[in-house]
Design an enzyme around this catalytic site. Structure first.
Site, PDB file in Angstrom:
ATOM      1  N   ALA A  41      23.795 -17.445  15.790  1.00 38.68           N
ATOM      2  CA  ALA A  41      23.537 -17.927  14.427  1.00 38.68           C
ATOM      3  C   ALA A  41      22.023 -18.016  14.254  1.00 38.68           C
ATOM      4  O   ALA A  41      21.309 -18.288  15.224  1.00 38.68           O
ATOM      5  CB  ALA A  41      24.155 -19.299  14.224  1.00 38.68           C
ATOM      6  N   PHE A  42      21.527 -17.800  13.042  1.00 37.14           N
ATOM      7  CA  PHE A  42      20.069 -17.838  12.866  1.00 37.14           C
ATOM      8  C   PHE A  42      19.495 -19.200  13.185  1.00 37.14           C
ATOM      9  O   PHE A  42      18.317 -19.338  13.475  1.00 37.14           O
ATOM     10  CB  PHE A  42      19.683 -17.419  11.429  1.00 37.14           C
ATOM     11  CG  PHE A  42      19.812 -18.516  10.413  1.00 37.14           C
ATOM     12  CD1 PHE A  42      20.954 -18.641   9.639  1.00 37.14           C
ATOM     13  CD2 PHE A  42      18.796 -19.435  10.225  1.00 37.14           C
ATOM     14  CE1 PHE A  42      21.073 -19.664   8.707  1.00 37.14           C
ATOM     15  CE2 PHE A  42      18.908 -20.464   9.296  1.00 37.14           C
ATOM     16  CZ  PHE A  42      20.055 -20.574   8.532  1.00 37.14           C
ATOM     17  N   LYS A  43      20.326 -20.223  13.148  1.00 43.22           N
ATOM     18  CA  LYS A  43      19.821 -21.584  13.374  1.00 43.22           C
ATOM     19  C   LYS A  43      19.314 -21.786  14.801  1.00 43.22           C
ATOM     20  O   LYS A  43      18.657 -22.780  15.091  1.00 43.22           O
ATOM     21  CB  LYS A  43      20.908 -22.600  13.029  1.00 43.22           C
ATOM     22  CG  LYS A  43      21.214 -22.611  11.534  1.00 43.22           C
ATOM     23  CD  LYS A  43      22.245 -23.656  11.162  1.00 43.22           C
ATOM     24  CE  LYS A  43      22.410 -23.781   9.654  1.00 43.22           C
ATOM     25  NZ  LYS A  43      23.279 -22.715   9.085  1.00 43.22           N
ATOM     26  N   ASP A  44      19.579 -20.823  15.684  1.00 41.46           N
ATOM     27  CA  ASP A  44      19.037 -20.885  17.042  1.00 41.46           C
ATOM     28  C   ASP A  44      17.512 -21.026  17.038  1.00 41.46           C
ATOM     29  O   ASP A  44      16.948 -21.755  17.847  1.00 41.46           O
ATOM     30  CB  ASP A  44      19.391 -19.602  17.820  1.00 41.46           C
ATOM     31  CG  ASP A  44      20.829 -19.636  18.356  1.00 41.46           C
ATOM     32  OD1 ASP A  44      21.348 -20.736  18.632  1.00 41.46           O
ATOM     33  OD2 ASP A  44      21.423 -18.548  18.514  1.00 41.46           O
TER      34      ASP A  44
END
Ligand code: PLP
Length: 429
Positions: free
Chosen positions: A105-108
């Site tokens: 997920a981009f939230k990484d």
């Protein structure tokens, strides 16, 4: 660098204080006191720089001298340990894939950067622990759990709605152990969110040093601007203007993109693409900001009725709606339109988009009608496997399980069930 509260009723703070507090004491979001554009030479030679060097230049002024350069470079290296490819989907349309990180997920990116900043600020404070408290509807929790795993001086508590997240998402939250604790709430996402909000306001929990790990925190929000620089670096040689479409929920990503533009990155236009949670598209059309309770959709990481970062975007445009509309559009799409886009992208282009990316694609297509000679980029914010219950039946395919996901599937789930705020409080102690 100093940060002020957008509610203008709290003292200015340092980067460190803003990261540790999350939200100002007047409940306002923090915003940097100044934004200095980068040297034009930086953009003209950007293709010679590594992602790490680009990120360092972009974030340096926001950290100031509060983290030594060498340590900041180390934090960036650990944050950006994967690729951010722009993948051609159609003529003049690219997907910027942000999902090649540990939890897909981009939230990484934001979670890894924020956790390492907190660890740095805590390194000499032997007896103090920060408690990161987050509510998740699925995607944020996994990125936060993985990003903060094993970070010194930080305890992470994740609240998620029982039986409302997918099996993969649940395992990403509940199997890591160490400093990560998962609380399984008998209720829906809003119940989790309400408990977290209540805890932040609870004076009797002051000693826990609670902070949040969503995009209201500047250390989660600001590093998201890196992706826009990376896309520019990859597409610059085509010499065309760039239009970015961000599938938007809390508007953290797109707000970071606008920050990149403020730093001088040549971006022609932004599109905030939403599902039927259309508070911002309605605002642009009608001129009044009228948030509504969120509705459930297949792009559920964007089921947000009152996007927290929109106020930061307005600040960057000095609340000048006319100026803002020149650079920014926002369109809303139904689940039926999203599914139909997923199918047509797969059929025509052979590209597998998950629901959030497909919403981004739809907004991009619409806006590109006004930008005939530009390149359009939509952000692909999660790997299709994260939304396999939607993707597999819609496209009639079976997705192979990537290694990052495989590694959590056989681990044992550990969670503590709670029903009420009192139980959360007793747990926090
Ligand atoms: C969080 C999330 C979004 C929305 O991002 P914002 O920065 O909150 O607008 C979009 N897609 C996915 C998959 C997400 O997890």
């Amino acid at each position: 660098m100093k940060y002020y509260s957008l509610n203008h009723n709290a003292p200015k703070v340092s980067f460190e204080e803003a990261v540790i507090q999350g939200l100002a004491i007047d409940k306002g979001l923090y915003f940097p006191e100044s934004i200095t554009p980068l040297n034009p030479d930086f953009f003209s030679t950007i293709e010679n720089l590594s992602n790490e060097e680009i990120a360092f230049e972009a974030i340096k002024q926001f950290v100031g001298d509060e983290i030594p350069d060498e340590t900041l470079k180390q934090i960036i290296a650990e944050t950006l340990c994967f690729d951010f490819p722009t993948v051609k989907v159609e003529d003049s349309i690219y997907a910027l894939e942000l999902y090649h990180g540990p939890t897909m997920a981009f939230k990484d990116v934001g979670a890894r950067f924020m956790s390492r900043c907190l660890a740095y600020f805590n390194k000499d404070k032997k007896d103090s622990t920060n408690t990161v408290l987050v509510a998740t509807s699925g995607d944020t929790g996994g990125a936060v759990a993985s990003g903060f795993l094993g970070v010194q001086g930080v305890e992470v508590i994740i609240l998620y709605p029982s039986e409302k997240v997918s099996d993969i998402q649940e395992r990403q939250l509940t199997t890591l152990g160490q400093n990560i604790k998962a609380l399984e709430v008998d209720g829906v996402f809003d119940d989790c969110q309400d408990m977290v909000k209540k805890a932040f306001l609870d004076e009797s929990l002051k000693h826990k040093n609670l902070t949040s790990a969503n995009s209201i925190n500047i250390a989660r929000w600001l590093p998201q601007m890196f992706y826009f620089f990376f896309a520019y670096k990859q597409l610059k040689s085509q010499n065309k203007a760039l239009v970015f479409s961000c599938p938007s929920g809390n508007f953290g990503n797109i707000c970071a993109g606008i920050m990149a533009k403020k730093l001088g990155l040549p971006i022609e236009h932004f599109v905030a693409s939403t599902n039927v949670n259309d508070t911002v598209p309605r605002f642009l059309e009608k001129g009044n900001y009228d948030p509504k309770p969120s509705k459930a959709t297949i792009s559920n990481a964007m089921d947000v009725g009152n996007p927290s970062n929109f106020i930061r975007i307005q600040e960057m445009y000095n609340n000048d709606l006319e100026q803002f509309k020149k650079d920014f559009s926002s369109f809303s799409f139904t689940d039926a339109e999203t599914l139909s886009a997923m199918k047509s992208i797969y059929k025509a282009d052979g590209y597998i988009a998950e629901p959030h990316g497909a919403v981004g694609y739809l907004g991009l297509k619409k806006e590109l009608q006004n930008h005939k000679n530009s390149i359009g980029i939509f952000l692909e914010t999660a790997h299709p496997i994260k939304f396999l219950d939607v993707v597999e039946p819609a496209l009639n395919i079976k997705l192979p399980i990537p290694a990052q996901i495989e590694s959590v599937l056989h681990k044992e789930k550990v969670s503590i069930k709670i029903k009420s705020y009192e139980e959360l409080k007793a747990f926090l102690g």
